[in-house]
Design an enzyme around this catalytic site. Structure first.
Site, mmCIF file in Angstrom:
data_model
loop_
_atom_site.group_PDB
_atom_site.id
_atom_site.type_symbol
_atom_site.label_atom_id
_atom_site.label_comp_id
_atom_site.label_asym_id
_atom_site.label_seq_id
_atom_site.Cartn_x
_atom_site.Cartn_y
_atom_site.Cartn_z
ATOM 1 C CG ASP A 68 15.515 -4.813 1.321
ATOM 2 O OD1 ASP A 68 15.436 -4.632 0.093
ATOM 3 O OD2 ASP A 68 15.710 -3.888 2.128
ATOM 4 N N GLY A 69 14.446 -9.330 1.893
ATOM 5 C CA GLY A 69 14.754 -10.683 2.356
ATOM 6 C C GLY A 69 15.045 -11.619 1.198
ATOM 7 C CG ASN A 142 21.200 -6.677 5.556
ATOM 8 O OD1 ASN A 142 21.806 -5.930 4.789
ATOM 9 N ND2 ASN A 142 19.884 -6.675 5.657
ATOM 10 C CG ASP A 143 21.914 -8.363 10.326
ATOM 11 O OD1 ASP A 143 21.526 -9.535 10.262
ATOM 12 O OD2 ASP A 143 21.141 -7.397 10.190
#
Length: 285
Positions: A68-69, A142-143
């Site tokens: 995912d990174g 994401n965040d």
């Protein structure tokens, strides 16, 4: 589909092997392939090299080999380009990766036959302001995290939403997440799982020194303002947990929904809840 990009995480041992196989499968079917410049030379195809940040205007779809990174980094590189991304999971959980490397010919055939759907994931936009000067702006999938250093005392995060004061959270910091990011850092800090089609912003306190501090959900149309303060200077701003900026007392961070979205390629089978059950091994049935 006539052009496809392949981006591989060189830190994953299988990435080079899978990239070579995908290149062969696509070229065999008459597809023009561009390789990220980190992997093109290793595959002996330097003539196909293209930096990921330039693929947006070159290819119709990007295959990302990694975890995912890796996909998060490519999503930021391609923000605003509207290029669909298909993730091949070479990591651990792989919430954002749809394809597994076990049957590459099937994945290629599904892509070229159009047997997939596109799901647009909202992104975040963050601005760091110090003494009324905007030092930097960021896009996150994401965040956006605001946190203390590893061995420092707590920090104070005063939060406003559309200029209405919400609370001051005292603790290790706060996380502001998109719906997609609810299964990332926010989840580990006790935040809820949010379906990706919910239009919202999620704020999760990290290790709060307050009994009443709980995650909060706000409208995606609102702007969250966080003012940080501490008796030390070991504070940082992180984007998707991958890079960031050192903060000082009095800094202000504005977070809102980005005008950009990330188009993810999903197969026509399965659902978000199936992915959650599988990845978290939750027995919810």
């Amino acid at each position: 589909m006539k052009t496809i990009g392949i981006v591989a995480n060189k830190g994953k041992p299988a990435a080079r092997i899978i990239a070579r196989e995908l290149l062969y499968l696509f070229e065999k079917r008459g597809i023009k392939v561009y390789l990220d410049d980190n992997i093109a030379g290793e595959l002996g195809r330097s003539e196909l090299a293209c930096p990921p940040s330039q693929m947006g205007g070159t290819v119709e779809l990007v295959c990302v080999l990694g975890g995912d990174g890796t996909l998060l980094g490519i999503a930021r590189d391609l923000a605003g380009c509207s290029v669909p991304i298909l993730g091949f999971n070479l990591g651990t959980l792989g919430f954002l990766s749809e394809a597994e490397p076990d049957n590459l010919p099937l994945a290629v055939d599904q892509l070229l036959a159009g047997q997939y759907r596109i799901e647009e994931r909202s992104m975040l936009q963050a601005a760091l302001v110090r003494k009324n000067e905007t030092l930097a702006t960021y896009t996150a999938m994401n965040d956006v995290g605001i946190a203390k250093g590893s061995f420092c005392r707590i920090i104070n995060c005063a939060v406003w939403v559309d200029d209405q004061f919400v609370a001051t959270f005292r603790g290790d910091g706060v996380i502001i997440s998109s719906p997609t990011g609810s299964t990332a850092y926010s989840l580990s800090a006790g935040g809820p799982i949010v379906a990706p089609n919910v239009d919202m912003l999620l704020l999760t306190p990290v290790a709060p020194h307050m009994l009443t501090a709980r995650p909060m959900i706000f409208s995606a149309e609102q702007v969250i303002r966080v003012e940080v303060d501490a008796v030390h200077q070991e504070m940082g701003l992180s984007i998707d947990g991958q890079f960031g900026y050192r903060l000082e007392g009095g800094d202000v961070i504005y977070v809102q929904r980005s005008p950009h979205v990330t188009p993810l390629v999903l197969w026509n089978t399965g659902s978000f809840y199936e992915v959650i059950r599988k990845k978290l091994q939750a027995e919810w049935e």
